[in-house]
Write an enzyme that holds these catalytic residues in place. Structure first.
Site, PDB file in Angstrom:
ATOM      1  N   ASN A  85      43.046  30.951  43.875  1.00 17.83           N
ATOM      2  CA  ASN A  85      42.011  29.281  44.151  1.00 17.83           C
ATOM      3  C   ASN A  85      41.960  28.998  42.638  1.00 17.83           C
ATOM      4  OD1 ASN A  85      42.928  28.610  46.548  1.00 17.83           O
ATOM      5  ND2 ASN A  85      41.233  29.735  47.377  1.00 17.83           N
ATOM      6  N   ASP A 126      35.214  29.919  47.683  1.00 19.10           N
ATOM      7  CA  ASP A 126      36.612  31.546  48.529  1.00 19.10           C
ATOM      8  C   ASP A 126      37.405  30.582  46.872  1.00 19.10           C
ATOM      9  OD1 ASP A 126      38.497  32.376  49.887  1.00 19.10           O
ATOM     10  OD2 ASP A 126      39.408  29.817  50.624  1.00 19.10           O
ATOM     11  N   ASP A 129      41.653  23.992  45.849  1.00 22.29           N
ATOM     12  CA  ASP A 129      41.402  25.103  47.234  1.00 22.29           C
ATOM     13  C   ASP A 129      39.658  24.705  47.768  1.00 22.29           C
ATOM     14  OD1 ASP A 129      41.061  25.121  49.985  1.00 22.29           O
ATOM     15  OD2 ASP A 129      42.441  27.281  49.913  1.00 22.29           O
ATOM     16  N   THR A 189      37.353  34.953  52.317  1.00 19.94           N
ATOM     17  CA  THR A 189      38.532  35.596  51.790  1.00 19.94           C
ATOM     18  C   THR A 189      38.041  37.024  51.333  1.00 19.94           C
ATOM     19  OG1 THR A 189      39.820  34.250  50.187  1.00 19.94           O
ATOM     20  CG2 THR A 189      40.045  36.603  50.996  1.00 19.94           C
ATOM     21  N   LYS A 191      38.750  32.700  44.367  1.00 18.71           N
ATOM     22  CA  LYS A 191      39.461  34.268  44.420  1.00 18.71           C
ATOM     23  C   LYS A 191      40.871  33.864  43.438  1.00 18.71           C
ATOM     24  CE  LYS A 191      42.162  32.446  48.381  1.00 18.71           C
ATOM     25  NZ  LYS A 191      41.698  33.056  49.788  1.00 18.71           N
TER      26      LYS A 191
END
Length: 169
Positions: free
Chosen positions: A96, A91, A113, A133, A93
């Site tokens: 994060n 994840d 995260d 995501t 992105k």
């Protein structure tokens, strides 16, 4: 509904604390302690960060290429440590990636995260759960096929595009 009443949510929380604590990189948020309270609630403490998420920085304006390179080098160092520990973040992105201020130095990257990270036990992973995501998911995850740590690098590429243009690909 309390999250503590959901066994899957509790397991994700435990896994996140273990994953982040196992890596030991200057570019991964440090988990200091993890505990389960007598009533079943879980908690972990992590280092105090004094900055802001990359997403907030990008929202103000696209970043200059030199700064993008400096930030991405740190992201890649953090991910290299995670991958060496057989952990795929899944994840990556701008939300994060945290830009911390350390010893008068701005833009120290901390990856946050690890809640949906996965431990690699072989050369590839197949996980029927398409989580992450959507704008940053590698095609192999969306297709439900086997994948490896390169899915994080795909997300880094998507993040780089957003850093330079101010919008996701």
């Amino acid at each position: 509904l309390e999250v503590c009443d959901q066994p899957q949510a509790l397991q994700l929380f435990r896994d996140e604390a273990r994953a982040a604590g196992k890596i030991g990189s200057a570019h991964i948020v440090e988990v200091l302690d993890f505990a389960e309270l007598p009533d079943g609630r879980l908690l972990y403490t992590m280092e105090l960060l004094g900055g802001r998420p990359l997403s907030r920085e990008i929202a103000e304006r696209p970043l200059p290429p030199g700064r993008v390179i400096a930030l991405l080098r740190q992201v890649c160092k953090g991910l290299a440590s995670a991958h060496a520990a057989h952990i795929i973040h899944r994840d990556i992105k701008p939300e994060n990636i945290f830009l911390d201020n350390r010893q008068s130095r701005p833009d120290v990257v901390k990856i946050l995260d690890f809640g949906i990270s996965i431990f690699m036990t072989g050369t590839t992973v197949t996980d029927a759960n398409i989580i992450g995501t959507p704008l940053y998911l590698a095609p192999e995850i969306i297709a439900g096929g086997p994948f490896d740590a390169r899915v994080d690098m795909y997300a880094v590429g998507c993040t780089a595009f957003e850093m330079l243009t101010g919008r996701p690909p």
